[in-house]
Design an enzyme around this catalytic site. Structure first.
Site, PDB file in Angstrom:
ATOM      1  N   LYS A  94       6.595  -1.845   2.089  1.00  0.00           N
ATOM      2  CA  LYS A  94       5.382  -1.249   2.658  1.00  0.00           C
ATOM      3  C   LYS A  94       4.219  -2.229   2.478  1.00  0.00           C
ATOM      4  O   LYS A  94       3.302  -2.026   1.666  1.00  0.00           O
ATOM      5  CB  LYS A  94       5.087   0.104   2.031  1.00  0.00           C
ATOM      6  CG  LYS A  94       4.154   0.963   2.890  1.00  0.00           C
ATOM      7  CD  LYS A  94       4.143   2.398   2.404  1.00  0.00           C
ATOM      8  CE  LYS A  94       3.191   3.277   3.206  1.00  0.00           C
ATOM      9  NZ  LYS A  94       3.621   3.481   4.590  1.00  0.00           N
TER      10      LYS A  94
ATOM     11  N   TYR B 299       0.825  -1.199   0.000  1.00  0.00           N
ATOM     12  CA  TYR B 299       0.000   0.000   0.000  1.00  0.00           C
ATOM     13  C   TYR B 299       0.861   1.251   0.000  1.00  0.00           C
ATOM     14  O   TYR B 299       2.064   1.201   0.274  1.00  0.00           O
ATOM     15  CB  TYR B 299      -0.956   0.014   1.194  1.00  0.00           C
ATOM     16  CG  TYR B 299      -0.315   0.378   2.524  1.00  0.00           C
ATOM     17  CD1 TYR B 299      -0.460   1.660   3.048  1.00  0.00           C
ATOM     18  CD2 TYR B 299       0.424  -0.549   3.252  1.00  0.00           C
ATOM     19  CE1 TYR B 299       0.116   2.003   4.269  1.00  0.00           C
ATOM     20  CE2 TYR B 299       1.006  -0.217   4.461  1.00  0.00           C
ATOM     21  CZ  TYR B 299       0.850   1.061   4.959  1.00  0.00           C
ATOM     22  OH  TYR B 299       1.432   1.402   6.158  1.00  0.00           O
TER      23      TYR B 299
ATOM     24  N   LEU C 263      11.186   1.416   7.207  1.00  0.00           N
ATOM     25  CA  LEU C 263      10.608   1.837   5.943  1.00  0.00           C
ATOM     26  C   LEU C 263      11.328   3.088   5.440  1.00  0.00           C
ATOM     27  O   LEU C 263      11.600   3.994   6.236  1.00  0.00           O
ATOM     28  CB  LEU C 263       9.126   2.139   6.135  1.00  0.00           C
ATOM     29  CG  LEU C 263       8.332   2.477   4.877  1.00  0.00           C
ATOM     30  CD1 LEU C 263       8.110   1.231   4.036  1.00  0.00           C
ATOM     31  CD2 LEU C 263       6.997   3.114   5.248  1.00  0.00           C
TER      32      LEU C 263
ATOM     33  N   GLU D 267      11.947   2.768  14.373  1.00  0.00           N
ATOM     34  CA  GLU D 267      11.077   3.831  13.878  1.00  0.00           C
ATOM     35  C   GLU D 267       9.812   3.852  14.711  1.00  0.00           C
ATOM     36  O   GLU D 267       9.695   3.134  15.702  1.00  0.00           O
ATOM     37  CB  GLU D 267      10.756   3.621  12.397  1.00  0.00           C
ATOM     38  CG  GLU D 267      10.130   2.272  12.085  1.00  0.00           C
ATOM     39  CD  GLU D 267      10.026   1.996  10.591  1.00  0.00           C
ATOM     40  OE1 GLU D 267      10.066   2.945   9.791  1.00  0.00           O
ATOM     41  OE2 GLU D 267       9.896   0.809  10.227  1.00  0.00           O
TER      42      GLU D 267
END
Length: 290
Positions: free
Chosen positions: A148, A33, A207, A182
């Site tokens: 992702k 996505y 990411l 993250e």
């Protein structure tokens, strides 16, 4: 007006839109996505997002559902049909519909594409009202976080833990080394105890955030020094400033971590500077520089 979605070639009211129960995105989370910010009727960092989409699809051996030029037309049309000029556009590509089997379909099936959009307020003007608190929690996600993927259950659990503790984000860290990776859905930055602006380097465990990349380009252009160096969870307790970046949060100050104030508990000077710097980036891309 009913919200309109693009689903596998058709523009439909969202209340009428559906996907097959044997879509591999539903059965296995076998999909990718992207989320893109629309400001003043222009998609911000569109090429970065489409580049990342193509990279993620390639990493899981999924073809693009259509050529990039055609996909751009779909994104624009979804925004137009929904009369949205300030919003977040979501696109999802899955491996399509096939008999439930963990291995890929033996006969190729068309990838499935869903695109939706929703309104959001424009880029905030008052940073003092754009703050957030965070917690820390072990990073329990799979090893290829650079893709992702729609597999977001660990992220959901982390965000829920943050909500239950009155926070808006969970800062993830490696449970063995203690190094910060993250946020549950963001990139984490600090100004450390020595005054160095830092965020983690790119590899397979985080990411490659598009807002992260755009901000780094702005830092380079403004000759603002920074370090792409990982930092330990303990550095959050001594950091002068902590903030996050994402397509949905832009540059957002974190004023407390695990119930302890960051600095004096207000946005620091570097965060304020970068908040303004990224605001100019957004406005310039939309052709209405402030």
């Amino acid at each position: 007006m009913s919200r309109i979605a693009y689903v596998n070639g058709a523009y439909l009211p969202q209340r009428n839109a559906s996907v097959n129960i044997e879509d591999r995105g539903y059965q296995f989370g076998d999909g990718i996505y992207e989320v893109v910010h629309l400001h003043a009727n222009r998609f911000i960092d569109e090429d970065r997002h489409l580049d990342r989409l193509e990279r993620s699809l390639k990493e899981v051996a999924l073809p693009m559902p259509m050529p990039r030029a055609a996909l751009r037309m779909v994104l624009v049309e979804v925004a137009r049909l929904n009369r949205v000029t300030e919003g977040l556009l979501y696109m999802q590509v899955t491996r399509g519909v096939a008999r439930r089997d963990h291995a890929f379909p033996t006969k190729p099936v068309p990838p499935a594409l869903v695109v939706t959009i929703r309104r959001i307020p424009p880029y905030p003007r008052d940073i003092a009202r754009w703050t957030i608190k965070a917690i820390t929690t072990p990073d329990l996600r799979w090893a290829r976080r650079d893709i992702k993927s729609v597999n977001l259950l660990p992220n959901c659990l982390a965000r829920q833990a943050a909500r239950e503790q009155g926070a808006g984000e969970a800062i993830l860290y490696d449970p063995v080394t203690g190094m910060v990776t993250e946020g549950a859905a963001t990139t984490i930055w600090i100004v450390d105890a020595e005054g160095v602006l830092r965020t983690r380097h790119l590899d397979s465990v985080i990411l490659p955030g598009c807002t992260r990349g755009a901000l780094i380009a702005e830092l380079d252009a403004a000759r603002i020094p920074y370090s792409l160096e990982e930092f330990h969870r303990d550095a959050l307790a001594t950091a002068r400033e902590v903030f996050l970046t994402s397509a949905t949060s832009f540059v957002k100050p974190i004023v407390a971590v695990d119930g302890v104030a960051v600095g004096d508990g207000t946005p620091g000077p570097m965060t304020r500077r970068l908040f303004d710097l990224f605001a100019r980036h957004v406005h310039q891309q939309a052709g209405n520089a402030a």
